[in-house]
Write an enzyme that holds these catalytic residues in place. Structure first.
Site, short mmCIF file in Angstrom:
data_model
loop_
_atom_site.label_atom_id
_atom_site.label_comp_id
_atom_site.label_asym_id
_atom_site.label_seq_id
_atom_site.Cartn_x
_atom_site.Cartn_y
_atom_site.Cartn_z
N GLU A 10 -9.17 -16.22 6.88
CA GLU A 10 -9.88 -15.47 5.83
C GLU A 10 -10.42 -16.37 4.72
OE1 GLU A 10 -8.26 -14.32 2.56
OE2 GLU A 10 -6.86 -15.93 2.86
N GLN A 100 3.72 -16.75 -7.81
CA GLN A 100 4.13 -16.71 -6.41
C GLN A 100 4.02 -18.07 -5.74
OE1 GLN A 100 2.02 -13.33 -4.52
NE2 GLN A 100 4.05 -12.48 -4.21
N HIS A 282 0.12 -5.33 1.96
CA HIS A 282 0.18 -6.42 0.98
C HIS A 282 1.56 -7.07 0.91
CE1 HIS A 282 -3.82 -5.24 -0.04
NE2 HIS A 282 -3.44 -4.06 -0.49
N LEU A 283 2.61 -6.26 1.00
CA LEU A 283 3.95 -6.84 1.00
C LEU A 283 4.16 -7.66 2.28
CD1 LEU A 283 6.66 -7.20 -0.35
CD2 LEU A 283 7.40 -5.01 0.59
N ALA A 284 3.59 -7.20 3.38
CA ALA A 284 3.69 -7.95 4.64
C ALA A 284 3.14 -9.36 4.47
CB ALA A 284 2.94 -7.21 5.75
N ASP A 285 2.02 -9.49 3.75
CA ASP A 285 1.43 -10.81 3.49
C ASP A 285 2.44 -11.74 2.82
OD1 ASP A 285 -0.96 -9.82 4.43
OD2 ASP A 285 -1.88 -9.59 2.46
N GLN A 286 3.21 -11.19 1.89
CA GLN A 286 4.05 -12.01 1.03
C GLN A 286 5.42 -12.33 1.62
OE1 GLN A 286 2.50 -13.25 -1.42
NE2 GLN A 286 0.74 -11.88 -1.34
N HIS A 307 -5.47 -11.88 6.20
CA HIS A 307 -4.77 -12.65 5.17
C HIS A 307 -3.41 -13.11 5.71
CE1 HIS A 307 -2.87 -13.33 1.17
NE2 HIS A 307 -4.11 -13.42 0.72
#
Length: 338
Positions: A10, A100, A282-286, A307
């Site tokens: 991405e 982060q 979004h939490l999966a990304d992190q 992402h």
């Protein structure tokens, strides 16, 4: 030196942030080219430049000269040092994205660390402080980390001026965890935050959430801030489940109806609730990076973004882990294994 092409996947800032975090932790230098090549304004913006400068300060790294809009970087890390740090973005760039970048590395410091970052705390293209505190922070705690994050002042685009304070205790090894089920819902509530914006906007947003979620009373919270912290408006919806907490966000914009802000939020919440997945997109990304540092883990997610796929590729350049995504009905299962 690990060679990374910032145009891969991405092509965003997460490639830079993950590379900085992992370089600090593993001691492996890297060279990054085509920084943020997939964005409308490629190269380092203020928040990315500060992430580089802050990472270098914390581990005494040697870097090639960096400046705004730079598209390449060499980063040679030193030893991560605990202490008290203060960094200023100088714009409404995201404090949370800088934080982060630093948090995983500070878990490997030789003592407690305090970091104070000023800039934007609520940006449309970044997780808000509430997300870090309630969603991301809860998972870190389950993995054995002690991280306390406090919002000192709100900062909206374009004014900025917000501040977040984080205290991090050393944790040399995170625990692998499995988040395959969200569990029973324990609490759910919405907050509409306004600063320098008429309170009627917040009321209308909360009315729409009330209709959409069947909520009332203390589940609907209006947060009025001093006008000098604005102008700004953000609508937040938090779902606390037995095993995981999710935070959904929608931002008010000039000429955008309050009802539209609420509708966008509710659409995202409903998409999550239609699945049995533990975590949202979004939490999966992190979660990929801390689970990789733990040497293992798994979670179910409602959606795997480009992402996340790109982040997995970067992580695999620094750590001996395999990250796999298995598509299932109603979502995906991500597994991290050494």
């Amino acid at each position: 030196m690990i060679e990374i092409d910032g145009a891969q996947g991405e092509g965003g800032g997460q490639i830079l942030r993950s590379a900085l975090s992992l370089s600090m932790i593993t001691g492996q230098p890297f060279r990054l080219i085509n920084i943020r090549a997939g964005r409308d304004k490629p190269g380092l913006l203020r928040q990315h430049l500060l992430a580089v400068q802050a990472a270098a300060a914390i581990c005494g790294a040697r870097t090639t000269p960096v400046a705004l809009r730079a598209t390449s970087l060499e980063f040679v890390p030193g030893t991560i040092r605990s202490g008290e740090y203060r960094f200023a973005i100088g714009s409404a760039g995201s404090c949370t994205l800088v934080l982060q970048t630093l948090l995983p590395a500070l878990l490997h410091a030789d003592g407690p660390t305090t970091v104070r970052i000023s800039g934007g705390t609520h940006n449309a293209m970044a997780p808000p402080v509430h997300f870090l505190q309630r969603a991301y922070g809860r998972v870190l705690e389950q993995m054995g980390a002690e991280v306390e994050m406090t919002q000192q002042r709100y900062g909206f685009h374009p004014a900025g001026g917000g501040e977040v304070l984080a205290t991090v205790q050393p944790c040399q090894r995170l625990r692998p965890i499995s988040l395959l089920q969200r569990g029973e819902r324990k609490a759910g509530y919405a907050e509409s935050v306004v600063a320098g914006v008429h309170v009627n906007v917040a009321q209308r947003e909360l009315e729409r959430v009330a209709d959409g979620m069947g909520w009332s009373g203390k589940q609907l919270r209006l947060v009025g801030l001093p006008a000098e912290q604005g102008p700004g408006n953000v609508l937040l919806l938090t779902l606390e489940h037995e095993h995981v907490t999710e935070v959904f966000t929608s931002f008010g914009e000039k000429s955008l109806l309050a009802e539209t802000v609420a509708k966008r939020l509710l659409n995202e919440v409903r998409a999550y609730l239609k699945t049995d997945a533990a975590v949202g997109e979004h939490l999966a990304d992190q979660l990929l990076l801390p689970m990789a540092l733990a040497g293992g883990g798994s979670f179910s997610c409602s959606k795997v973004s480009q992402h996340a796929l790109t982040n997995a590729e970067v992580i695999a350049r620094f750590l001996p882990v395999r990250i796999t995504f298995e598509q299932r009905e109603g979502g995906s299962i991500c597994t991290v294994a050494a």
